[in-house]
Design an enzyme around this catalytic site. Structure first.
Site, PDB file in Angstrom:
ATOM      1  N   GLY A   1       0.840  -1.182   0.000  1.00  0.00           N
ATOM      2  CA  GLY A   1       0.000   0.000   0.000  1.00  0.00           C
ATOM      3  C   GLY A   1       0.881   1.240   0.000  1.00  0.00           C
ATOM      4  N   TYR A   2       0.246   2.377  -0.228  1.00  0.00           N
ATOM      5  CA  TYR A   2       0.978   3.637  -0.329  1.00  0.00           C
ATOM      6  C   TYR A   2       0.535   4.612   0.734  1.00  0.00           C
ATOM      7  CZ  TYR A   2       2.993   1.900  -4.539  1.00  0.00           C
ATOM      8  OH  TYR A   2       3.714   1.132  -5.418  1.00  0.00           O
ATOM      9  N   LEU A   3       1.504   5.089   1.509  1.00  0.00           N
ATOM     10  CA  LEU A   3       1.255   6.181   2.446  1.00  0.00           C
ATOM     11  C   LEU A   3       1.203   7.490   1.672  1.00  0.00           C
ATOM     12  CD1 LEU A   3       3.641   4.929   5.237  1.00  0.00           C
ATOM     13  CD2 LEU A   3       1.143   5.033   5.382  1.00  0.00           C
TER      14      LEU A   3
END
Length: 155
Positions: A28-30
Site C-alpha cells: 500500500g501507499y502512504l
C-alpha cells in the site's frame, strides 16, 4: 540509492515454468504522489518501507531508499495507507545474466502482468525472452502507485 529499471508487458505465461521463485506481495501507499512515493510492502515473511523519487526523462532511473521493517509494523501501516492495496504474485526468472521480476496482479488489477528488470546502466544490453512484450517503462499507468488509485479493471 539509485534504481535503474525497465518495465514490459508480458505476452504469455511462458515465464512460469522458468521461474525459480514465487512470492506473494501485498503493498500500500502512504503517499502515491509520483514526485515521492512512500510504500509499505509485505513480501511473504518480510516487510519493507520504501521511498521512491520521481523518475528521469526516460522513466528508467530514480532515487530509491528501502529499509526492512517488522511485518507487524507493516501490517499496522497498511491500515492507514491510501485506498487501493496492490496484491500480486512475483515470479523471479533468470534470463541470461539478469533476473526478471514478473508480477501477476490480482484483485482490481487482475489480468495485468508486468515484467521488470534492474540494470547497472540505462544502456545495458540484456536478453529479451520470447514472452516479453511492449516496453512501458515511461508509462505512468503501469506504476504500482498509479494502479493503486486507478486499477486496471477500470481502464
Amino acid at each position: 540509492m539509485i534504481e535503474i529499471e525497465r518495465k514490459f508487458l508480458v505476452l504469455s505465461d511462458g515465464f512460469i515454468s522458468a521461474a525459480f521463485s514465487k512470492k506473494r506481495i501485498v503493498q500500500g501507499y502512504l503517499n502515491s504522489n509520483p514526485e515521492r512515493t512512500v510504500r509499505v510492502r509485505i513480501k511473504t515473511d518480510k516487510a519493507y518501507l520504501t521511498i521512491k523519487g520521481k523518475g528521469n526523462e526516460t522513466g528508467t532511473t530514480r532515487l530509491e531508499w528501502e529499509r526492512e521493517i517488522a511485518v507487524s509494523d507493516a501490517e499496522k501501516l497498511l491500515t492507514i495507507c491510501e485506498s487501493g492495496i496492490i496484491d500480486k504474485i512475483r515470479h523471479e526468472v533468470k534470463v541470461g545474466n539478469h533476473i526478471f521480476e514478473v508480477d501477476v496482479f490480482s484483485g482490481d488489477n487482475e489480468g495485468l502482468i508486468i515484467a521488470e528488470i534492474e540494470l547497472q546502466s540505462e544502456d545495458e544490453v540484456f536478453e529479451k525472452p520470447h514472452w516479453l512484450g511492449k516496453e512501458v517503462t515511461n508509462d505512468q499507468r503501469f506504476y504500482n502507485a498509479f494502479l493503486s488509485n486507478f486499477p486496471f479493471k477500470d481502464w
